[in-house]
Design a protein around this motif. Structure first.
Motif, mmCIF file in Angstrom:
data_model
loop_
_atom_site.group_PDB
_atom_site.id
_atom_site.type_symbol
_atom_site.label_atom_id
_atom_site.label_comp_id
_atom_site.label_asym_id
_atom_site.label_seq_id
_atom_site.Cartn_x
_atom_site.Cartn_y
_atom_site.Cartn_z
ATOM 1 N N THR A 510 -8.865 -12.023 -6.264
ATOM 2 C CA THR A 510 -8.394 -11.299 -5.024
ATOM 3 C C THR A 510 -9.320 -10.208 -4.899
ATOM 4 O O THR A 510 -9.780 -9.734 -3.737
ATOM 5 C CB THR A 510 -7.004 -11.084 -5.141
ATOM 6 O OG1 THR A 510 -6.267 -12.325 -5.107
ATOM 7 C CG2 THR A 510 -6.435 -10.417 -3.785
ATOM 8 N N ALA A 511 -9.366 -9.276 -5.862
ATOM 9 C CA ALA A 511 -9.932 -8.099 -5.964
ATOM 10 C C ALA A 511 -11.566 -7.991 -5.331
ATOM 11 O O ALA A 511 -12.160 -7.138 -4.636
ATOM 12 C CB ALA A 511 -10.126 -7.275 -7.032
ATOM 13 N N LEU A 512 -12.184 -9.124 -5.932
ATOM 14 C CA LEU A 512 -13.474 -9.400 -5.646
ATOM 15 C C LEU A 512 -13.755 -10.302 -4.421
ATOM 16 O O LEU A 512 -14.763 -10.553 -3.971
ATOM 17 C CB LEU A 512 -14.238 -10.195 -6.988
ATOM 18 C CG LEU A 512 -14.333 -9.255 -8.213
ATOM 19 C CD1 LEU A 512 -14.605 -10.166 -9.354
ATOM 20 C CD2 LEU A 512 -15.017 -7.968 -8.001
ATOM 21 N N GLY A 513 -12.466 -10.605 -3.658
ATOM 22 C CA GLY A 513 -12.813 -11.327 -2.496
ATOM 23 C C GLY A 513 -12.766 -12.722 -2.416
ATOM 24 O O GLY A 513 -13.499 -13.605 -1.740
ATOM 25 N N GLY A 514 -12.507 -13.420 -4.024
ATOM 26 C CA GLY A 514 -12.691 -14.790 -4.264
ATOM 27 C C GLY A 514 -11.784 -15.689 -3.097
ATOM 28 O O GLY A 514 -10.620 -15.202 -2.529
#
Length: 514
Positions: A510-514
């Motif tokens: 989520t943090a990396l935009g997955g």
């Protein structure tokens, strides 16, 4: 060393090229002057690359090559220099994007061209045979301005594998895992398998056999992934040696967690030339196109020359600009990295990689029961590497992490992240025809590389250089607060044992935009 008469007066020392006599080795004599050899000459970029200034933007290969590759005119100058000194250019091995021009010739011609004396050495313990020089490289001043490093004049082994096989005496108490079980404990994303991705793996020795891989993946209920061997500087897939366990660990951990991903293994000699050339080859590989590269090898910062450190770190910086994530094992010898004082392992200490430390992981069913710093040195084992770089400045994304400043000035802290590495809670793998339980921070680099491959598939584009984002999302990690690696202890938040902690995989995604 007598320099060519026409160039004596204009020769200067190439900066950062001082080499001391190899430790734990003895000189056996001069190199034969007729022996053929090659060197990789690293030429400066067309313009400096400042990764933060890109603001996370990923460059195309075309844009990178135009702005940050080598200048063809400066390559032409090196070709002329080579011709004047009786050297030839290996055009097939040379590359403007990699800023590498490979020169071949006799030892006598190399000594004349670079103002060094080449000597043969033999290692005391492992009996390695290699050549090296003492002192500095000398070049015509015009060429010294455009050359950043000359790799290959010194072929001492620069790295070791960070893998630990479980001591048979500990086997009864060990609680090992398959890679998929570890991924589940860390809540890795589900519904993705790495399809469309390629995981690159750098190996400085060893090899794999197709039958071992088929046996392993069949035993865990998976089809064997597509594994491609890439030769760099004459390195080959050569199973049958001590490093086979490392190669198997890397392929099997990454391939079990991201079975849909292709795997490209870059085999290269264990030298600064081989290591750097393998990384640049992988980063600029437009055939296999790895979106993440796993490295389980390294050596104490103090064992590298400054020019070698800079050249390899530059290669990792290029990876970031091109959207390629590099995960690196932080070492298995605690805060001293096997030396007499605290030091960190390189390339884990490069500020352009994701440095991976180690934990000891205890499970209760499908949940984590406990996780502490991996350190079993008291019983003759190893411990996660970690500490503070003596070379690289504190990156902006670590400014608020609380990295200690033992030298009085801010330096890069290692590691960034962590994962299961203790052999007693290690990974079931298969090589040389038998099953073994293996740990070490070598396992954590492919563990994280597989996670990045899954996230890249989820996102539909590469996450690239992850560190700035990860440091802004500490809640995406299991904070490890117990244990030490020697001089450093775990605590709340980032620490020099386990970094930010082990992954909450879905939260990292989520943090990396997955």
């Amino acid at each position: 060393m007598t320099l060519p008469a026409d160039e004596n007066s204009s020769r200067v020392t190439l900066p950062k090229t001082l080499h001391e006599a190899p430790l734990a080795a003895h000189m056996v004599g001069r190199m034969s002057p007729e022996k053929m050899m090659s060197v990789s000459v690293i030429v400066r970029r067309r313009k400096p690359l400042d990764l933060p200034s890109l603001g996370g933007r990923i460059l195309s290969h075309e844009e990178f090559n135009r702005d940050y590759g080598a200048d063809p005119e400066e390559f032409a100058e090196i070709r002329a220099f080579a011709e004047r000194n009786g050297l030839s250019v290996d055009e097939a091995a040379s590359s403007l994007p990699r800023r590498t021009i490979v020169l071949r010739g006799t030892v006598e011609a190399m000594e004349k061209a670079f103002g060094v004396q080449l000597e043969e050495y033999e290692g005391h313990e492992r009996k390695e045979h290699f050549h090296a020089y003492r002192g500095t490289i000398h070049l015509p001043s015009a060429h010294a301005e455009i050359i950043q490093a000359v790799l290959g004049l010194d072929a001492r082994p620069v790295a070791r594998s960070h893998m630990r096989i479980l001591d048979p005496r500990q086997a009864a108490a060990a609680r090992s895992f398959t890679p998929m079980q570890v991924a589940k404990l860390y809540s890795y994303p589900t519904g993705v398998d790495g399809s469309g991705q390629c995981i690159g793996i750098i190996e400085l020795g060893g090899g794999y056999s197709a039958s071992d891989l088929q046996t392993y993946f069949g035993s865990v209920g998976l089809a064997t992934p597509t594994v491609t061997s890439v030769s760099v500087d004459g390195g080959t897939n050569a199973p049958g040696g001590q490093a086979d366990g490392e190669v198997a660990l890397d392929i099997e951990v990454a391939g079990a967690i991201a079975p849909g991903a292709k795997i490209a293994v870059y085999f290269t000699p264990n030298t600064d030339q081989g290591f750097t050339d393998a990384i640049t080859t992988a980063v600029h590989d437009t055939t296999n196109k790895p979106s993440v590269i796993s490295i389980s090898w390294g050596g104490p910062e103090s064992s590298w020359s400054q020019s070698s450190l800079t050249a390899l770190d530059d290669a990792c910086q290029s990876a970031g600009a091109l959207g390629v994530t590099i995960t690196v094992a932080s070492g298995d010898n605690g805060s001293t990295d096997g030396t007499g004082s605290d030091t960190v392992d390189f390339p884990a200490s490069s500020p352009h990689v994701l440095a991976c430390g180690g934990t000891q992981l205890t499970a209760s069913g499908s949940s984590i029961a406990a996780e502490v710093v991996w350190n079993d040195q008291a019983s003759g084992g190893g411990a996660t590497g970690g500490g503070v770089s003596g070379v690289f400045a504190l990156p902006s994304w670590q400014a608020n992490a609380g990295v200690p400043a033992p030298s009085g000035s801010g330096r890069r802290g290692v590691p960034d992240v962590a994962g299961d590495a203790a052999p007693s809670t290690g990974y079931n793998i298969y090589f040389q025809g038998q099953q073994q339980v293996v740990g070490g921070t070598s396992a954590v680099a492919p563990l994280w590389a597989a996670l990045i491959a899954l996230i890249n598939q989820q996102k539909g584009s590469p996450v690239g250089f992850t560190n700035p984002t990860l440091y802004q999302n500490p809640n995406a990690f299991h904070d490890i607060t117990q244990g030490n690696n020697g001089s450093f202890s775990a605590g709340s938040g980032w620490d020099a044992c386990t970094g930010l902690g082990s992954p909450k995989g879905s939260s990292v995604s989520t943090a990396l935009g997955g």
